[in-house]
Write a protein that holds these residues in place. Structure first.
Motif, short mmCIF file in Angstrom:
data_model
loop_
_atom_site.label_atom_id
_atom_site.label_comp_id
_atom_site.label_asym_id
_atom_site.label_seq_id
_atom_site.Cartn_x
_atom_site.Cartn_y
_atom_site.Cartn_z
N LEU A 175 38.93 40.51 42.05
CA LEU A 175 39.82 41.51 42.65
C LEU A 175 39.04 42.72 43.13
O LEU A 175 39.33 43.27 44.20
CB LEU A 175 40.88 41.92 41.63
N ARG A 176 38.04 43.13 42.36
CA ARG A 176 37.22 44.26 42.79
C ARG A 176 36.50 43.95 44.10
O ARG A 176 36.43 44.78 45.00
CB ARG A 176 36.20 44.60 41.70
N LYS A 177 35.96 42.74 44.21
CA LYS A 177 35.27 42.35 45.44
C LYS A 177 36.24 42.32 46.61
O LYS A 177 35.89 42.72 47.74
CB LYS A 177 34.62 40.98 45.26
N LEU A 178 37.48 41.88 46.37
CA LEU A 178 38.48 41.88 47.44
C LEU A 178 38.77 43.30 47.89
O LEU A 178 38.85 43.57 49.10
CB LEU A 178 39.77 41.21 46.95
N VAL A 179 38.94 44.22 46.95
CA VAL A 179 39.21 45.62 47.30
C VAL A 179 38.05 46.19 48.10
O VAL A 179 38.26 46.94 49.06
CB VAL A 179 39.46 46.45 46.02
N GLN A 180 36.82 45.83 47.75
CA GLN A 180 35.67 46.31 48.51
C GLN A 180 35.70 45.81 49.95
O GLN A 180 35.36 46.55 50.88
CB GLN A 180 34.38 45.87 47.82
N ARG A 181 36.13 44.57 50.13
CA ARG A 181 36.26 44.05 51.50
C ARG A 181 37.37 44.79 52.25
O ARG A 181 37.24 45.11 53.44
CB ARG A 181 36.56 42.56 51.47
N ASN A 186 46.68 35.10 39.01
CA ASN A 186 45.72 34.97 37.91
C ASN A 186 44.30 35.37 38.31
O ASN A 186 43.34 34.97 37.64
CB ASN A 186 45.72 33.53 37.39
N VAL A 187 44.16 36.11 39.37
CA VAL A 187 42.83 36.49 39.84
C VAL A 187 42.13 37.32 38.76
O VAL A 187 42.74 38.17 38.10
CB VAL A 187 42.93 37.30 41.16
N ASP A 188 40.84 37.07 38.55
CA ASP A 188 40.09 37.84 37.55
C ASP A 188 39.69 39.18 38.14
O ASP A 188 39.69 39.39 39.36
CB ASP A 188 38.86 37.07 37.09
N THR A 189 39.35 40.11 37.25
CA THR A 189 39.13 41.49 37.69
C THR A 189 37.92 41.64 38.61
O THR A 189 37.93 42.46 39.53
CB THR A 189 38.94 42.40 36.46
N LYS A 190 36.87 40.85 38.38
CA LYS A 190 35.69 40.96 39.24
C LYS A 190 35.99 40.48 40.66
O LYS A 190 35.55 41.08 41.63
CB LYS A 190 34.53 40.15 38.64
#
Length: 520
Positions: free
Chosen positions: A400-406, A394-398
């Motif tokens: 998830l975006r921060k995770l991808v950046q990491r 249920n992770v929100d899109t923002k």
């Protein structure tokens, strides 16, 4: 970042200052003094690319996952063609093509036409279906068909392929930068990797696509500009081609023959199929397909990019031929230390200094255009297909975006560390497609085209393909030959075991899936 492109140039100006200070330190405190014209030109180039990548953050209308990973699915055809072509035409592509033209003959220069063919096949048979379904990554159809845990299993070859690909092209830049600018290879790799990772993490696919546009133009202009000087130094094209044919004989042809290949004939076909089909199951490819505005754009960009890739290989082939026939002693230049260095060696010693600097920029452009794409692709899959379904559905899109950046930083640094410890660009480049061809291609085909394929069959196919593939050994990874394959000479496995592994994995998925369905 509120003042448009001029605002985005501020971090680029800071970068110029840092690179200048670093260059002064290298010049005064090491035994390898810099070639300042080459170093300064690279400084400006890197800063410009970083500024464009930073500017791309303003093109994202939202901070959600689709905007970061897929440019909001709004890539126009012309920009999609540029970013697709630039992604494949990387440092490994350019340096590797020149390397094998120089050392092994045109018959072993398989990657340019193999990868071009993979783009065309992917466009005709895979792109339309993937775009129609609206997937976010290449692993989505596997997750949909086989479940999230099995999809995570297939993430392993996909991740290793992207990391090895990135490492290969960073190595290509390190050798080129070192040869022309006087910077040691390790420093060049670290510097290039950090800048590439930084702007990719800032802008996502928009940053990658915009920088690809600039980089592909620089690549064509830069390498084409060096050709007249390189050919003039070896007596012109007719003389160079005649000498090259005398040197390699039947191997001076792209077409395979028993005369040119001997006992390596079936090994040649193994690699040919590996490149043509193993070039399809890549997130770096499907990311552009899925970011296209519609199905027709997805198909067109794949096919057109295939032909662009072929054109981009021509300068590298000519440079490899010029390097092979050059009489380095009469030219007053040292011979290349190894085959992997032939492209930067020709640019440095067979062209004027100003042309060499532009050629260096061309190779750097090729490297960065592929490195950023691969890092973003691997990070996209790790966030969307591993972290999200397995750990936080249920992770929100923002978030998830921060995770991808990491993950962009983590995966980029991992590729950089591998690049610091490898030798041949071309060997690692082949290895990238090797894993995805044997392990991932059968599963993707079945997920998209076999309605009866299931998770049990997919896992069984993966295991069979893995045993057959790694049982054949691998020189690059230091894996010995474990299975009694025929056609083994001097410790080298000439049997087409990679294709055997792929076909066996494909048939296992089909057969086991149907047996599993009958037993229910």
């Amino acid at each position: 970042m509120k003042n448009g492109f001029l605002g985005a140039l501020r971090p680029a100006l800071w970068l110029i200052g840092l690179l200048l200070v670093g260059g002064l330190g290298i010049h005064f405190f090491t035994d390898n003094p810099l070639s300042w014209p080459a170093y300064l030109s690279m400084m400006v180039f890197y800063s410009l690319i970083f500024g464009i990548g930073a500017y791309a953050t303003q093109l994202r209308k939202d901070n959600d996952t689709d905007s970061f990973l897929l440019a909001g699915r709004q890539l126009p055809l012309f920009l999609a063609i540029f970013t697709m072509s630039a992604t494949w035409v990387g440092g490994g592509y350019i340096n590797g093509t020149a390397e094998y033209t120089y050392s092994s003959g045109l018959v072993w220069v398989q990657a340019p036409w193999g990868y071009a063919l993979s783009l065309i096949i992917g466009g005709l048979f895979f792109a339309r279906k993937m775009r129609r379904k609206g997937y976010r990554t290449m692993l989505d159809p596997l997750e949909e068909k086989f479940g999230k845990r099995v999809s995570a299993l297939f993430f392993l070859p996909a991740l290793s392929g992207e990391i090895f690909w990135t490492a290969a092209i960073l190595t290509a830049l390190g050798t080129t930068f070192g040869a022309i600018a006087g910077l040691d290879t390790e420093t060049a790799i670290v510097l290039s990797a950090v800048i590439t990772i930084a702007y990719t993490a800032l802008g996502g696919l928009w940053a990658v696509a915009l920088t690809d546009f600039i980089q592909l133009i620089l690549l064509f202009v830069g390498l084409t500009l060096t050709l007249p000087f390189a050919l003039d130094a070896v007596g012109g094209w007719p003389a160079a081609w005649d000498q090259y044919q005398q040197q390699f004989g039947a191997a001076a042809s792209f077409l395979p023959s028993k005369e040119a290949l001997g006992n390596y004939y079936w090994n040649w076909w193994d690699y040919a199929l590996l490149l043509s089909l193993g070039g399809i199951p890549w997130q770096v490819y499907f990311q552009r397909v899925l970011a296209s505005r519609d199905e027709k754009t997805a198909v067109r960009l794949s096919v057109i990019a295939g032909f662009v890739c072929l054109l981009a290989a021509v300068p590298a082939v000519v440079i490899g031929i010029a390097g092979q026939v050059a009489d380095w002693s009469s030219l007053g230049a040292p011979a290349p230390p190894d085959a992997a260095s032939i492209l930067p060696w020709v640019i440095r010693y067979l062209t004027p200094a100003w042309a060499g600097i532009i050629g260096l920029g061309a190779v750097a452009a090729a490297v960065m255009s592929s490195a950023d794409s691969s890092i973003l692709s691997a990070s996209s899959m790790s966030g969307w297909n591993v972290y999200r379904p397995l750990f936080k559905p249920n992770v929100d899109t923002k978030s998830l975006r921060k995770l991808v950046q990491r993950m962009i930083w983590i995966i980029g640094i991992a590729a950089m560390l591998i690049a610091l410890n490898i030798q041949s660009v071309y060997e690692l480049w082949f290895l990238c497609s090797d894993f995805v061809y044997c392990l991932l291609f059968p599963a993707l085909v079945c997920a998209l085209f076999d309605p009866k394929a299931n998770a049990t069959g997919a896992v069984a196919g993966f295991m069979v393909a893995a045993v057959l593939r790694f049982g054949g050994g691998d020189v690059t990874l230091g894996i010995p030959i474990l299975l009694p394959y025929p056609m083994i000479e001097d410790g080298v496995n000439l049997f087409p075991f990679r294709t055997l592994a792929m076909v066996s994995g494909l048939m296992t998925i089909i057969v086991v899936s149907r047996i599993r369905s009958l037993l229910r």
